[in-house]
Design a protein around this motif. Structure first.
Motif, PDB file in Angstrom:
ATOM      1  N   ASP A  20       3.720   3.765   2.717  1.00  0.00           N
ATOM      2  CA  ASP A  20       2.277   3.848   2.951  1.00  0.00           C
ATOM      3  C   ASP A  20       1.841   5.225   3.437  1.00  0.00           C
ATOM      4  O   ASP A  20       0.665   5.429   3.752  1.00  0.00           O
ATOM      5  CB  ASP A  20       1.835   2.783   3.948  1.00  0.00           C
ATOM      6  N   SER A  68      -1.359   0.844  -4.188  1.00  0.00           N
ATOM      7  CA  SER A  68      -1.184   0.079  -2.958  1.00  0.00           C
ATOM      8  C   SER A  68       0.179   0.394  -2.343  1.00  0.00           C
ATOM      9  O   SER A  68       1.091   0.895  -3.016  1.00  0.00           O
ATOM     10  CB  SER A  68      -1.282  -1.418  -3.243  1.00  0.00           C
ATOM     11  N   ASP A  69       0.311   0.054  -1.074  1.00  0.00           N
ATOM     12  CA  ASP A  69       1.574   0.323  -0.389  1.00  0.00           C
ATOM     13  C   ASP A  69       2.735  -0.407  -1.057  1.00  0.00           C
ATOM     14  O   ASP A  69       3.814   0.167  -1.245  1.00  0.00           O
ATOM     15  CB  ASP A  69       1.476  -0.102   1.078  1.00  0.00           C
ATOM     16  N   GLU A  78       2.967  -1.406  -4.145  1.00  0.00           N
ATOM     17  CA  GLU A  78       3.256  -0.802  -5.442  1.00  0.00           C
ATOM     18  C   GLU A  78       4.113   0.446  -5.285  1.00  0.00           C
ATOM     19  O   GLU A  78       5.033   0.681  -6.074  1.00  0.00           O
ATOM     20  CB  GLU A  78       1.946  -0.462  -6.165  1.00  0.00           C
TER      21      GLU A  78
END
Length: 253
Positions: free
Chosen positions: A224, A238-239, A241
Motif C-alpha cells: 500500500d 488497490s492495495d 491488487e
C-alpha cells in the motif's frame, strides 16, 4: 521476564524454535520439521518439552513431531485439525493460551494455507509466523487468496515494531534479490540485502528478524506504499491488487 529463545536449523532450510522459562523450566517448541536437531538442542541444554505449538499442516513443519511428543501437549488450529497430527488442544483466532507462564495470542494468518495460525508472545515480544510473514518475504499463496494473505500480513504488521518475527525458512537471500527488483532504490533494503549476503557467506541464520526491518524492506508488507505502487506501474491499483502482482512476480522469479 523475557523467555529465552533458541533458533534451530532443520532439514535443508527450515527453522524450529524453542522458548524457555528459566524460572519454571517449562519449554515450548514451535513447529517440528525434524526431530534429531531439536532433540540434540534440548539435551544439550537439559530442557524438557512441555508444549509443542504447530502453525500449519505442511509436512516440513510437522514430520518431526512424534518422537518429540511424549510428555508434551500438542497445540494447533482447530480448523486444521483434520490434517494435523492429533491435537491435545485445538485453538482459533482470539484464543489466549498460557505457554511457559506467558499469555500467548493466537492469530489466524490464512493464505499460504487455510487454517495457518501464528502465535504472538506479547510480553517477550515474539511472533511465530512460520510461512505467513517471512524474512523479506511471505509464503506462496497455495490454498488461500491474495485477499486472505494481504489481510493476514496487515494483521501481523499491526504488532509492535520491535516484535521479533520468527519465520519458518532460510529464504532471505533469495527474497532480498527479489525485493530489489521491486524497490531497487530503497536504502534500507539495499543495506539489509548486503547484511544478509554477509551472514549467509558465514553460514549464519538470517532468521529471526524484527517487524521494524520488515516494515522498511519487505515488499509484501509495503503493497500500500505509494512509492512501491509507482515503482511497479500500479499507482492507481488497490492495495490487494498490488500485493497480488508482487506475489505473482515472486512466483515467477
Amino acid at each position: 521476564m523475557t523467555l529465552d529463545l533458541v533458533t534451530i536449523p532443520c532439514r535443508s532450510d527450515n527453522y524450529a524454535f524453542l522458548v524457555h522459562d528459566a524460572g519454571t523450566g517449562a519449554t515450548a517448541l514451535i513447529d517440528a520439521p525434524e526431530a534429531e536437531p531439536i532433540q540434540a538442542e534440548l539435551q544439550s541444554r537439559g530442557w524438557t518439552l512441555s508444549e509443542i505449538l504447530l502453525t500449519h499442516h505442511h509436512t516440513d513443519h510437522v514430520e518431526g513431531l512424534e518422537p518429540l511428543r511424549p510428555g508434551a501437549r500438542v497445540i494447533g488450529a482447530g480448523a486444521d485439525a483434520h490434517r494435523l497430527p492429533p491435537l491435545d488442544i485445538a485453538v482459533a483466532e482470539g484464543d489466549t493460551l498460557t505457554v511457559c507462564g506467558e499469555h500467548v495470542a493466537v492469530l489466524d494468518v490464512s493464505g499460504h494455507t487455510v487454517g495457518h495460525i501464528a502465535f504472538h508472545f506479547p510480553s517477550s515480544g515474539y511472533a511465530f509466523t512460520a510461512d505467513s510473514l517471512m524474512a523479506l518475504g511471505c509464503g506462496r499463496v497455495f490454498e488461500g487468496t491474495p485477499e486472505q494473505m494481504w489481510g493476514s500480513l496487515r494483521k501481523l504488521r499491526a504488532l509492535p515494531p520491535e516484535t521479533v518475527i520468527c519465520s519458518g525458512h532460510e529464504y532471505t537471500a533469495n527474497n532480498a534479490r527479489f525485493a530489489l527488483t521491486i524497490e531497487p532504490d530503497n536504502p534500507q533494503l539495499i543495506s539489509r540485502a548486503r547484511a544478509v549476503d554477509e551472514a549467509r557467506s558465514r553460514n549464519q541464520p538470517t532468521v529471526p528478524s524484527t517487524l521494524k526491518e520488515e516494515l522498511e524492506t519487505n515488499p509484501f508488507l509495503r503493497a500500500d506504499e505509494p512509492g512501491l505502487k509507482s515503482a511497479i506501474g500500479m499507482s492507481d491499483a488497490s492495495d490487494v491488487e498490488v500485493f497480488a502482482e508482487v506475489r505473482a512476480r515472486k512466483d515467477r522469479f
